[in-house]
Design a protein around this motif. Sequence first.
Motif, PDB file in Angstrom:
ATOM      1  N   GLN A 228       9.284  43.530   4.399  1.00 22.26           N
ATOM      2  CA  GLN A 228       8.585  42.566   3.547  1.00 22.26           C
ATOM      3  C   GLN A 228       7.678  43.270   2.537  1.00 22.26           C
ATOM      4  O   GLN A 228       7.627  42.890   1.370  1.00 22.26           O
ATOM      5  N   GLN A 229       6.940  44.279   2.978  1.00 21.64           N
ATOM      6  CA  GLN A 229       6.052  45.003   2.070  1.00 21.64           C
ATOM      7  C   GLN A 229       6.864  45.796   1.045  1.00 21.64           C
ATOM      8  O   GLN A 229       6.472  45.905  -0.119  1.00 21.64           O
ATOM      9  N   ALA A 230       8.000  46.336   1.449  1.00 24.67           N
ATOM     10  CA  ALA A 230       8.852  47.069   0.509  1.00 24.67           C
ATOM     11  C   ALA A 230       9.375  46.145  -0.581  1.00 24.67           C
ATOM     12  O   ALA A 230       9.419  46.501  -1.767  1.00 24.67           O
ATOM     13  N   LYS A 231       9.755  44.923  -0.197  1.00 27.08           N
ATOM     14  CA  LYS A 231      10.221  43.956  -1.202  1.00 27.08           C
ATOM     15  C   LYS A 231       9.090  43.586  -2.160  1.00 27.08           C
ATOM     16  O   LYS A 231       9.304  43.477  -3.380  1.00 27.08           O
ATOM     17  N   THR A 232       7.898  43.381  -1.622  1.00 24.81           N
ATOM     18  CA  THR A 232       6.756  43.067  -2.483  1.00 24.81           C
ATOM     19  C   THR A 232       6.489  44.203  -3.449  1.00 24.81           C
ATOM     20  O   THR A 232       6.227  43.986  -4.641  1.00 24.81           O
ATOM     21  N   ALA A 233       6.566  45.435  -2.960  1.00 18.53           N
ATOM     22  CA  ALA A 233       6.362  46.598  -3.827  1.00 18.53           C
ATOM     23  C   ALA A 233       7.390  46.629  -4.953  1.00 18.53           C
ATOM     24  O   ALA A 233       7.053  46.904  -6.114  1.00 18.53           O
ATOM     25  N   LEU A 234       8.632  46.326  -4.630  1.00 15.64           N
ATOM     26  CA  LEU A 234       9.673  46.307  -5.660  1.00 15.64           C
ATOM     27  C   LEU A 234       9.445  45.161  -6.646  1.00 15.64           C
ATOM     28  O   LEU A 234       9.628  45.326  -7.853  1.00 15.64           O
ATOM     29  N   ARG A 235       8.989  44.013  -6.155  1.00 13.89           N
ATOM     30  CA  ARG A 235       8.667  42.907  -7.073  1.00 13.89           C
ATOM     31  C   ARG A 235       7.518  43.283  -8.003  1.00 13.89           C
ATOM     32  O   ARG A 235       7.437  42.797  -9.133  1.00 13.89           O
ATOM     33  N   ALA A 236       6.631  44.159  -7.513  1.00 11.99           N
ATOM     34  CA  ALA A 236       5.504  44.620  -8.333  1.00 11.99           C
ATOM     35  C   ALA A 236       5.935  45.680  -9.338  1.00 11.99           C
ATOM     36  O   ALA A 236       5.135  46.086 -10.186  1.00 11.99           O
ATOM     37  N   GLY A 237       7.174  46.143  -9.236  1.00 11.47           N
ATOM     38  CA  GLY A 237       7.684  47.106 -10.203  1.00 11.47           C
ATOM     39  C   GLY A 237       7.801  48.527  -9.694  1.00 11.47           C
ATOM     40  O   GLY A 237       7.925  49.459 -10.496  1.00 11.47           O
ATOM     41  N   ALA A 238       7.791  48.726  -8.378  1.00 10.69           N
ATOM     42  CA  ALA A 238       7.874  50.091  -7.834  1.00 10.69           C
ATOM     43  C   ALA A 238       9.113  50.802  -8.358  1.00 10.69           C
ATOM     44  O   ALA A 238      10.209  50.242  -8.372  1.00 10.69           O
ATOM     45  N   LYS A 239       8.914  52.048  -8.758  1.00  8.43           N
ATOM     46  CA  LYS A 239      10.008  52.897  -9.216  1.00  8.43           C
ATOM     47  C   LYS A 239      10.488  53.836  -8.128  1.00  8.43           C
ATOM     48  O   LYS A 239      11.506  54.497  -8.263  1.00  8.43           O
ATOM     49  N   MET A 240       9.709  53.913  -7.031  1.00  4.90           N
ATOM     50  CA  MET A 240      10.105  54.757  -5.910  1.00  4.90           C
ATOM     51  C   MET A 240       9.471  54.228  -4.632  1.00  4.90           C
ATOM     52  O   MET A 240       8.283  53.905  -4.609  1.00  4.90           O
ATOM     53  N   LEU A 241      10.268  54.141  -3.580  1.00  3.69           N
ATOM     54  CA  LEU A 241       9.760  53.905  -2.235  1.00  3.69           C
ATOM     55  C   LEU A 241       9.833  55.252  -1.534  1.00  3.69           C
ATOM     56  O   LEU A 241      10.914  55.830  -1.399  1.00  3.69           O
ATOM     57  N   VAL A 242       8.683  55.742  -1.099  1.00  5.76           N
ATOM     58  CA  VAL A 242       8.617  57.136  -0.663  1.00  5.76           C
ATOM     59  C   VAL A 242       8.946  57.332   0.816  1.00  5.76           C
ATOM     60  O   VAL A 242       8.878  58.460   1.317  1.00  5.76           O
ATOM     61  N   HIS A 243       9.306  56.269   1.516  1.00  2.48           N
ATOM     62  CA  HIS A 243       9.737  56.365   2.911  1.00  2.48           C
ATOM     63  C   HIS A 243      10.827  55.339   3.177  1.00  2.48           C
ATOM     64  O   HIS A 243      11.044  54.419   2.390  1.00  2.48           O
ATOM     65  N   SER A 244      11.469  55.492   4.323  1.00  2.00           N
ATOM     66  CA  SER A 244      12.463  54.517   4.752  1.00  2.00           C
ATOM     67  C   SER A 244      11.789  53.227   5.223  1.00  2.00           C
ATOM     68  O   SER A 244      10.656  53.249   5.696  1.00  2.00           O
ATOM     69  N   VAL A 245      12.522  52.139   5.116  1.00  2.00           N
ATOM     70  CA  VAL A 245      12.137  50.901   5.784  1.00  2.00           C
ATOM     71  C   VAL A 245      12.540  51.059   7.241  1.00  2.00           C
ATOM     72  O   VAL A 245      13.690  51.389   7.545  1.00  2.00           O
ATOM     73  N   VAL A 246      11.593  50.848   8.152  1.00  2.00           N
ATOM     74  CA  VAL A 246      11.861  51.174   9.556  1.00  2.00           C
ATOM     75  C   VAL A 246      11.822  49.978  10.503  1.00  2.00           C
ATOM     76  O   VAL A 246      12.248  50.096  11.651  1.00  2.00           O
TER      77      VAL A 246
ATOM     78  N   ASP B 113      15.932  49.994 -10.873  1.00  2.00           N
ATOM     79  CA  ASP B 113      16.470  51.347 -11.000  1.00  2.00           C
ATOM     80  C   ASP B 113      15.557  52.322 -10.237  1.00  2.00           C
ATOM     81  O   ASP B 113      15.175  53.372 -10.740  1.00  2.00           O
ATOM     82  N   ALA B 114      15.200  51.897  -9.013  1.00  2.00           N
ATOM     83  CA  ALA B 114      14.201  52.619  -8.226  1.00  2.00           C
ATOM     84  C   ALA B 114      14.845  53.630  -7.292  1.00  2.00           C
ATOM     85  O   ALA B 114      15.995  53.475  -6.865  1.00  2.00           O
ATOM     86  N   PHE B 115      14.077  54.663  -6.969  1.00  2.00           N
ATOM     87  CA  PHE B 115      14.491  55.659  -5.989  1.00  2.00           C
ATOM     88  C   PHE B 115      14.060  55.208  -4.592  1.00  2.00           C
ATOM     89  O   PHE B 115      12.964  54.679  -4.412  1.00  2.00           O
ATOM     90  N   TYR B 116      14.915  55.452  -3.635  1.00  2.00           N
ATOM     91  CA  TYR B 116      14.609  55.183  -2.228  1.00  2.00           C
ATOM     92  C   TYR B 116      14.697  56.529  -1.513  1.00  2.00           C
ATOM     93  O   TYR B 116      15.777  57.122  -1.442  1.00  2.00           O
ATOM     94  N   ALA B 117      13.556  57.033  -1.052  1.00  2.00           N
ATOM     95  CA  ALA B 117      13.518  58.356  -0.426  1.00  2.00           C
ATOM     96  C   ALA B 117      13.500  58.194   1.086  1.00  2.00           C
ATOM     97  O   ALA B 117      12.458  57.871   1.660  1.00  2.00           O
ATOM     98  N   PRO B 118      14.631  58.388   1.754  1.00  2.00           N
ATOM     99  CA  PRO B 118      14.636  58.216   3.205  1.00  2.00           C
ATOM    100  C   PRO B 118      13.765  59.260   3.891  1.00  2.00           C
ATOM    101  O   PRO B 118      13.668  60.399   3.450  1.00  2.00           O
ATOM    102  N   THR B 119      13.107  58.831   4.942  1.00  2.00           N
ATOM    103  CA  THR B 119      12.289  59.730   5.745  1.00  2.00           C
ATOM    104  C   THR B 119      13.182  60.339   6.808  1.00  2.00           C
ATOM    105  O   THR B 119      13.661  59.649   7.706  1.00  2.00           O
ATOM    106  N   ILE B 120      13.420  61.629   6.687  1.00  2.00           N
ATOM    107  CA  ILE B 120      14.304  62.309   7.618  1.00  2.00           C
ATOM    108  C   ILE B 120      13.443  63.003   8.653  1.00  2.00           C
ATOM    109  O   ILE B 120      12.675  63.915   8.329  1.00  2.00           O
ATOM    110  N   VAL B 121      13.521  62.529   9.880  1.00  2.00           N
ATOM    111  CA  VAL B 121      12.675  63.081  10.942  1.00  2.00           C
ATOM    112  C   VAL B 121      13.514  63.426  12.155  1.00  2.00           C
ATOM    113  O   VAL B 121      14.589  62.878  12.359  1.00  2.00           O
ATOM    114  N   VAL B 122      13.010  64.361  12.919  1.00  2.00           N
ATOM    115  CA  VAL B 122      13.575  64.657  14.222  1.00  2.00           C
ATOM    116  C   VAL B 122      12.684  63.989  15.245  1.00  2.00           C
ATOM    117  O   VAL B 122      11.507  64.296  15.355  1.00  2.00           O
ATOM    118  N   GLY B 123      13.244  63.023  15.959  1.00  2.00           N
ATOM    119  CA  GLY B 123      12.451  62.270  16.909  1.00  2.00           C
ATOM    120  C   GLY B 123      12.189  63.037  18.190  1.00  2.00           C
ATOM    121  O   GLY B 123      12.705  64.144  18.400  1.00  2.00           O
TER     122      GLY B 123
END
Length: 199
Positions: free
Chosen positions: A152-170, A186-196
């Motif tokens: 939900q917050q990621a969608k709001t950020a994109l509605r606000a005009g975000a050009k990049m989401l700096v983490h994955s939606v989890v 035309d936004a970038f989505y930067a997945p968070t690559i982690v070793v759990g």
Amino acid sequence: ADTLPYADAIQALWSDPGRWHRSYLCSGTTAVFDVGGAPWTVTGEQARGEGRSDRVHVRAAGPLITHANGINPLFAYGPLADQPVFMAMESEEQIRADVARLREMGSAAVKVWYLAPPSPEDASRLDALMMVAGEAARDAGLPLIVHATELQQAKTALRAGAKMLVHSVVDAPVDQEFIDLLLANDAFYAPTIVVGRNW
């Protein structure tokens, strides 16, 4: 020693940002987008690498705007006492002042750390402030980049005009509406690559 105090680590990095550049260059990285940190990551030697063969090309967002409480004191000691990592997201006036400060210091983006609201009653107020952050970023000529790991917050950020989401939606799988918003911006989505744990 088994541990390195956080303040000592920050002081070492602040005193010799060249170590970051050397590690990047040795691994084949020639350009870096630092998506949030203390003001010195924008204004200090770390940011002044242009035209030097021993430096990578750096763009830095600097301090993050957030509605989260109690974060800054974690960082506001030792060498960072006068280098706030976070700025308040409390009102429209405060956000516009924060964005103006970022532009003045030479930030390459406006970064918002946009967490799920602490209570449902806060959701509409915080969503409205997120929209103000997007408008202020556009007015300043800076891209809006957002830490929003809930759908939900990621969608709001994109509605606000975000050009990049700096983490994955989890918290949930992304849906078609999210993908449509991402493509429309035309936004970038930067997945968070982690070793759990227990990998």
